[in-house]
Design an enzyme around this catalytic site. Structure first.
Site, PDB file in Angstrom:
ATOM      1  N   SER A   8      53.434 -76.841   6.467  1.00  0.00           N
ATOM      2  CA  SER A   8      53.434 -76.746   4.998  1.00  0.00           C
ATOM      3  C   SER A   8      52.151 -76.075   4.525  1.00  0.00           C
ATOM      4  O   SER A   8      51.045 -76.562   4.767  1.00  0.00           O
ATOM      5  CB  SER A   8      53.538 -78.147   4.384  1.00  0.00           C
ATOM      6  N   HIS A  33      56.839 -74.189   6.093  1.00  0.00           N
ATOM      7  CA  HIS A  33      57.431 -75.055   5.060  1.00  0.00           C
ATOM      8  C   HIS A  33      56.822 -74.706   3.705  1.00  0.00           C
ATOM      9  O   HIS A  33      55.595 -74.699   3.543  1.00  0.00           O
ATOM     10  CB  HIS A  33      57.125 -76.513   5.434  1.00  0.00           C
ATOM     11  N   ASP A  35      56.683 -75.651  -0.264  1.00  0.00           N
ATOM     12  CA  ASP A  35      56.941 -76.717  -1.232  1.00  0.00           C
ATOM     13  C   ASP A  35      56.984 -76.154  -2.642  1.00  0.00           C
ATOM     14  O   ASP A  35      55.961 -75.720  -3.178  1.00  0.00           O
ATOM     15  CB  ASP A  35      55.828 -77.768  -1.141  1.00  0.00           C
ATOM     16  N   MET A  37      57.401 -76.786  -6.496  1.00  0.00           N
ATOM     17  CA  MET A  37      57.267 -77.886  -7.466  1.00  0.00           C
ATOM     18  C   MET A  37      57.201 -77.334  -8.877  1.00  0.00           C
ATOM     19  O   MET A  37      56.497 -76.347  -9.125  1.00  0.00           O
ATOM     20  CB  MET A  37      55.977 -78.654  -7.181  1.00  0.00           C
ATOM     21  N   HIS A  66      61.514 -76.201   0.481  1.00  0.00           N
ATOM     22  CA  HIS A  66      61.776 -77.557  -0.003  1.00  0.00           C
ATOM     23  C   HIS A  66      61.668 -77.540  -1.526  1.00  0.00           C
ATOM     24  O   HIS A  66      60.576 -77.419  -2.075  1.00  0.00           O
ATOM     25  CB  HIS A  66      60.730 -78.497   0.646  1.00  0.00           C
ATOM     26  N   MET A  68      61.503 -79.057  -4.987  1.00  0.00           N
ATOM     27  CA  MET A  68      61.249 -80.271  -5.773  1.00  0.00           C
ATOM     28  C   MET A  68      61.259 -79.846  -7.230  1.00  0.00           C
ATOM     29  O   MET A  68      60.220 -79.795  -7.898  1.00  0.00           O
ATOM     30  CB  MET A  68      59.889 -80.873  -5.376  1.00  0.00           C
ATOM     31  N   MET A 137      61.700 -88.019   3.119  1.00  0.00           N
ATOM     32  CA  MET A 137      60.308 -87.972   2.654  1.00  0.00           C
ATOM     33  C   MET A 137      59.590 -89.244   3.096  1.00  0.00           C
ATOM     34  O   MET A 137      60.083 -90.355   2.887  1.00  0.00           O
ATOM     35  CB  MET A 137      60.235 -87.875   1.124  1.00  0.00           C
ATOM     36  N   ASP A 175      58.745 -85.549   6.319  1.00  0.00           N
ATOM     37  CA  ASP A 175      57.747 -84.783   5.571  1.00  0.00           C
ATOM     38  C   ASP A 175      56.801 -85.707   4.816  1.00  0.00           C
ATOM     39  O   ASP A 175      57.236 -86.492   3.975  1.00  0.00           O
ATOM     40  CB  ASP A 175      58.503 -83.867   4.588  1.00  0.00           C
TER      41      ASP A 175
END
Ligand code: DX5
Ligand code: ZN
Length: 217
Positions: A8, A33, A35, A37, A66, A68, A137, A175
């Protein structure tokens, strides 16, 4: 031994992103990875498709995106176009999760379902036949560098049992808060894809040593 390390970049040095990714790649990570957001689904804002596309140009490794974000349906097209190989979406607050997962598959991407530490593992059971992986998670999403929540191990185990009972060969990704110790616990419980951010990019012993230890878990 043949588990996957997904690095990540959230807590990497963004001023030297290319170098960070190349170093992770040289150290032997398997996936990158990313993320995403939106400051709404989680209390933090990270980056969008442009950075995903930048990573696609930097690395040949699969990109593990991923999401979110509150409205994933609206952005699956953009992240697919940007070069995502794996796209995971949360089960929480998604009234049309089947549609979302179908849309990821329709773009030819691997579809993953994600659940937060406070979400019962059974909540994903009704979509297991539609996904290519499940992401459990082990911290509340939003930030890197948090401590692994050991109570999530039982969920990994339950999920692993359920997949076995149904004869579904779907890997479990974990994760949050992973290091060489917590990754062992997660592996024993049934996970085989390990996301690690700060352990890799903020490790006082360097990226190479961090990845070596993670690979040996
Ligand atoms: C948390 C993110 C994680 C995070 C992991 O919301 O989904 O991927 O970057 O970071 P570490 O490994 O530092 O817990
Ligand atoms: Zn993540």
């Amino acid at each position: 031994m043949n588990h996957i390390i997904s690095a990540s970049i959230l807590n990497s040095d963004f001023g030297n992103l290319e170098r960070e990714i190349k170093n992770a790649e040289k150290a032997g990570v398997n996936w990158i990875h990313l993320d995403i957001m939106d400051g709404h689904f989680v209390p933090n804002i990270s980056f969008g498709p442009q950075i995903v596309s930048l990573c696609k140009n930097i690395s040949h490794l699969p990109l593990d995106v991923h999401l979110m974000i509150s409205d994933p349906d609206q952005f699956i097209h953009d992240f697919s176009e940007a070069g995502a190989d794996y796209i995971s979406v949360h089960i929480e607050n998604n009234p049309n999760i089947h549609r979302t997962l179908q849309s990821i598959s329709a773009y030819g991407k691997h579809a993953g379902i994600v659940l937060n530490p406070g979400t019962p593992v059974e909540s994903v059971f009704s979509v297991l036949h539609m996904v290519d992986y499940v992401l459990v998670m082990s911290v509340n999403p939003g930030f890197g560098g948090q401590e692994f929540l050991p109570e999530t191990l039982i969920k990994i185990k339950r999920l692993s049992n359920e997949l076995n009972e149904r004869n579904l060969q779907i890997p479990i990704e974990v994760d949050g808060g992973l290091n060489q110790d917590t990754a062992i616990d997660a592996r024993i419980s049934g996970a085989s894809i390990f996301v690690a951010g700060s352990y890799i990019f903020k490790n006082p012993n360097g990226i190479k040593e961090a990845v070596r230890l993670l690979k040996n878990t």
